[in-house]
Write a protein that holds these residues in place. Structure first.
Motif, PDB file in Angstrom:
ATOM      1  N   LEU A 141       8.003  14.983   0.764  1.00  0.00           N
ATOM      2  CA  LEU A 141       8.319  14.937   2.076  1.00  0.00           C
ATOM      3  C   LEU A 141       9.810  15.249   2.404  1.00  0.00           C
ATOM      4  O   LEU A 141      10.190  15.944   3.198  1.00  0.00           O
ATOM      5  CB  LEU A 141       7.763  13.921   2.834  1.00  0.00           C
ATOM      6  CG  LEU A 141       6.505  13.690   3.310  1.00  0.00           C
ATOM      7  CD1 LEU A 141       5.990  12.457   3.815  1.00  0.00           C
ATOM      8  CD2 LEU A 141       5.826  14.850   3.994  1.00  0.00           C
ATOM      9  N   GLU A 142      10.810  14.400   1.610  1.00  0.00           N
ATOM     10  CA  GLU A 142      12.040  14.798   1.639  1.00  0.00           C
ATOM     11  C   GLU A 142      12.666  16.116   1.319  1.00  0.00           C
ATOM     12  O   GLU A 142      13.517  16.468   1.731  1.00  0.00           O
ATOM     13  CB  GLU A 142      12.717  13.495   1.104  1.00  0.00           C
ATOM     14  CG  GLU A 142      14.263  13.646   1.090  1.00  0.00           C
ATOM     15  CD  GLU A 142      14.904  12.325   0.939  1.00  0.00           C
ATOM     16  OE1 GLU A 142      16.374  12.478   0.495  1.00  0.00           O
ATOM     17  OE2 GLU A 142      14.477  11.411   1.363  1.00  0.00           O
ATOM     18  N   ALA A 143      12.175  16.289   0.075  1.00  0.00           N
ATOM     19  CA  ALA A 143      12.361  17.703  -0.384  1.00  0.00           C
ATOM     20  C   ALA A 143      11.925  18.953   0.033  1.00  0.00           C
ATOM     21  O   ALA A 143      12.287  20.268  -0.057  1.00  0.00           O
ATOM     22  CB  ALA A 143      12.264  17.704  -2.012  1.00  0.00           C
ATOM     23  N   ALA A 144      10.627  18.848   1.066  1.00  0.00           N
ATOM     24  CA  ALA A 144      10.032  19.921   1.495  1.00  0.00           C
ATOM     25  C   ALA A 144      11.032  20.779   2.581  1.00  0.00           C
ATOM     26  O   ALA A 144      11.717  20.139   3.422  1.00  0.00           O
ATOM     27  CB  ALA A 144       8.692  19.683   2.436  1.00  0.00           C
ATOM     28  N   ILE A 145      10.808  22.064   2.519  1.00  0.00           N
ATOM     29  CA  ILE A 145      11.803  22.758   3.393  1.00  0.00           C
ATOM     30  C   ILE A 145      11.214  22.772   4.816  1.00  0.00           C
ATOM     31  O   ILE A 145       9.993  22.181   5.053  1.00  0.00           O
ATOM     32  CB  ILE A 145      11.744  24.488   2.937  1.00  0.00           C
ATOM     33  CG1 ILE A 145      10.497  24.951   2.881  1.00  0.00           C
ATOM     34  CG2 ILE A 145      12.454  24.466   1.358  1.00  0.00           C
ATOM     35  CD1 ILE A 145      10.363  26.346   2.817  1.00  0.00           C
ATOM     36  N   PRO A 146      12.112  22.979   5.890  1.00  0.00           N
ATOM     37  CA  PRO A 146      11.815  22.739   7.334  1.00  0.00           C
ATOM     38  C   PRO A 146      10.484  23.597   7.384  1.00  0.00           C
ATOM     39  O   PRO A 146      10.407  24.774   6.967  1.00  0.00           O
ATOM     40  CB  PRO A 146      12.684  23.325   8.083  1.00  0.00           C
ATOM     41  CG  PRO A 146      13.920  22.719   7.213  1.00  0.00           C
ATOM     42  CD  PRO A 146      13.439  23.227   5.541  1.00  0.00           C
ATOM     43  N   SER A 147       9.309  23.216   8.106  1.00  0.00           N
ATOM     44  CA  SER A 147       8.128  24.072   8.422  1.00  0.00           C
ATOM     45  C   SER A 147       7.479  24.252   7.102  1.00  0.00           C
ATOM     46  O   SER A 147       6.730  25.080   7.205  1.00  0.00           O
ATOM     47  CB  SER A 147       8.535  25.173   9.136  1.00  0.00           C
ATOM     48  OG  SER A 147       9.073  25.015  10.389  1.00  0.00           O
ATOM     49  N   GLY A 148       7.497  23.468   6.055  1.00  0.00           N
ATOM     50  CA  GLY A 148       7.080  23.597   4.804  1.00  0.00           C
ATOM     51  C   GLY A 148       5.639  22.864   4.508  1.00  0.00           C
ATOM     52  O   GLY A 148       5.109  22.466   5.711  1.00  0.00           O
ATOM     53  N   MET A 149       5.244  22.893   3.401  1.00  0.00           N
ATOM     54  CA  MET A 149       4.001  22.145   3.163  1.00  0.00           C
ATOM     55  C   MET A 149       4.041  20.994   2.099  1.00  0.00           C
ATOM     56  O   MET A 149       4.877  21.087   1.169  1.00  0.00           O
ATOM     57  CB  MET A 149       2.868  23.297   2.535  1.00  0.00           C
ATOM     58  CG  MET A 149       2.590  24.336   3.620  1.00  0.00           C
ATOM     59  SD  MET A 149       1.628  25.494   2.917  1.00  0.00           S
ATOM     60  CE  MET A 149       0.160  24.646   2.619  1.00  0.00           C
ATOM     61  N   VAL A 150       3.212  20.130   2.238  1.00  0.00           N
ATOM     62  CA  VAL A 150       3.108  19.232   1.187  1.00  0.00           C
ATOM     63  C   VAL A 150       1.582  18.853   0.977  1.00  0.00           C
ATOM     64  O   VAL A 150       0.938  18.927   1.845  1.00  0.00           O
ATOM     65  CB  VAL A 150       3.709  17.629   1.653  1.00  0.00           C
ATOM     66  CG1 VAL A 150       3.312  16.600   0.607  1.00  0.00           C
ATOM     67  CG2 VAL A 150       5.200  17.977   1.646  1.00  0.00           C
ATOM     68  N   ASP A 151       1.147  19.197  -0.409  1.00  0.00           N
ATOM     69  CA  ASP A 151      -0.320  18.606  -0.649  1.00  0.00           C
ATOM     70  C   ASP A 151      -0.482  17.628  -1.676  1.00  0.00           C
ATOM     71  O   ASP A 151       0.451  17.472  -2.367  1.00  0.00           O
ATOM     72  CB  ASP A 151      -0.950  20.264  -1.220  1.00  0.00           C
ATOM     73  CG  ASP A 151      -1.033  21.205  -0.281  1.00  0.00           C
ATOM     74  OD1 ASP A 151      -1.467  21.262   0.921  1.00  0.00           O
ATOM     75  OD2 ASP A 151      -0.225  22.330  -0.688  1.00  0.00           O
ATOM     76  N   LEU A 152      -1.454  16.829  -1.541  1.00  0.00           N
ATOM     77  CA  LEU A 152      -1.815  15.823  -2.516  1.00  0.00           C
ATOM     78  C   LEU A 152      -3.252  15.861  -2.782  1.00  0.00           C
ATOM     79  O   LEU A 152      -4.041  15.804  -1.834  1.00  0.00           O
ATOM     80  CB  LEU A 152      -1.506  14.330  -1.702  1.00  0.00           C
ATOM     81  CG  LEU A 152      -1.716  13.317  -2.364  1.00  0.00           C
ATOM     82  CD1 LEU A 152      -0.863  13.015  -3.743  1.00  0.00           C
ATOM     83  CD2 LEU A 152      -1.954  11.930  -1.382  1.00  0.00           C
ATOM     84  N   ALA A 153      -3.528  15.619  -4.028  1.00  0.00           N
ATOM     85  CA  ALA A 153      -5.004  15.477  -4.336  1.00  0.00           C
ATOM     86  C   ALA A 153      -4.999  14.379  -5.395  1.00  0.00           C
ATOM     87  O   ALA A 153      -4.335  14.322  -6.500  1.00  0.00           O
ATOM     88  CB  ALA A 153      -5.337  16.833  -5.021  1.00  0.00           C
ATOM     89  N   ILE A 154      -5.914  13.469  -5.189  1.00  0.00           N
ATOM     90  CA  ILE A 154      -6.165  12.360  -6.005  1.00  0.00           C
ATOM     91  C   ILE A 154      -7.623  12.414  -6.244  1.00  0.00           C
ATOM     92  O   ILE A 154      -8.454  12.365  -5.454  1.00  0.00           O
ATOM     93  CB  ILE A 154      -5.892  11.017  -5.357  1.00  0.00           C
ATOM     94  CG1 ILE A 154      -4.664  11.056  -4.947  1.00  0.00           C
ATOM     95  CG2 ILE A 154      -6.113   9.953  -6.343  1.00  0.00           C
ATOM     96  CD1 ILE A 154      -3.958   9.727  -4.037  1.00  0.00           C
ATOM     97  N   LYS A 155      -7.881  12.413  -7.756  1.00  0.00           N
ATOM     98  CA  LYS A 155      -9.477  12.781  -8.119  1.00  0.00           C
ATOM     99  C   LYS A 155      -9.713  11.972  -9.340  1.00  0.00           C
ATOM    100  O   LYS A 155      -8.915  11.948 -10.127  1.00  0.00           O
ATOM    101  CB  LYS A 155      -9.953  13.944  -8.001  1.00  0.00           C
ATOM    102  CG  LYS A 155      -9.449  14.991  -8.899  1.00  0.00           C
ATOM    103  CD  LYS A 155      -9.977  16.351  -8.763  1.00  0.00           C
ATOM    104  CE  LYS A 155      -9.366  17.273  -9.752  1.00  0.00           C
ATOM    105  NZ  LYS A 155      -9.786  18.495  -9.918  1.00  0.00           N
ATOM    106  N   THR A 156     -10.847  11.425  -9.475  1.00  0.00           N
ATOM    107  CA  THR A 156     -11.290  11.008 -11.010  1.00  0.00           C
ATOM    108  C   THR A 156     -12.406  12.070 -11.401  1.00  0.00           C
ATOM    109  O   THR A 156     -13.045  12.790 -10.741  1.00  0.00           O
ATOM    110  CB  THR A 156     -11.978   9.778 -10.828  1.00  0.00           C
ATOM    111  OG1 THR A 156     -13.089   9.667  -9.919  1.00  0.00           O
ATOM    112  CG2 THR A 156     -11.120   8.581 -10.374  1.00  0.00           C
TER     113      THR A 156
END
Length: 147
Positions: free
Chosen positions: A57-72
């Motif tokens: 979140l801190e490194a994301a550019i303005p109006s950018g995206m962050v994706d997270l996927a957690i899976k087994t």
């Protein structure tokens, strides 16, 4: 186990969702962990996820995206966090998992170091690569099932 089945993780994702909205960042996440089955403790899972999301979140550019996927899966747990950001120089990539290394002001430089320590302690690995869907980076953590 959905995030709701892990209270610490659910609370963390709720807070990070609001933080992303406040920063104008599109934050998408998916948690697909079979009920009660994870090679990490809830505290370790939450610590890794929190540190990854803090950085993303801190490194994301303005109006950018962050994706997270957690899976087994059959081989263990995979956590992927990616974000739109400026490229990371090769020299920074080589140092970024060291204790105390940071490119940000007023930070301890311990987030990625702690993630790497948890992964190592659990027989896992931490990778940094280019994001596939957009210009940015992706951190991938693999934790195998314990024997």
């Amino acid at each position: 186990m959905a995030a709701a089945n892990t209270p610490q993780l659910g609370a963390l994702l709720s807070v990070k969702q609001r933080e992303a909205e406040d920063r104008g960042i599109d934050f998408d996440w998916q948690v697909d962990i079979e009920a009660g089955v994870c090679p990490l403790s809830p505290e370790e899972l939450t610590q890794i996820t929190g540190n990854l999301l803090d950085n993303a979140l801190e490194a994301a550019i303005p109006s950018g995206m962050v994706d997270l996927a957690i899976k087994t899966s059959k081989i263990g747990l995979q956590i992927k966090a990616s974000n739109t950001c400026e490229p990371i120089s090769p020299s920074d990539q080589n140092k970024m998992f060291a204790a105390g290394y940071t490119t940000k002001k007023e930070h301890s430089g311990l987030g990625l170091y702690i993630i790497k320590q948890i992964a190592d302690r659990n027989g896992g690995r931490l990778e940094l690569r280019e994001a596939k869907e957009y210009s940015g980076v992706e951190f991938v953590i693999h934790i195998p099932w314990k024997c």
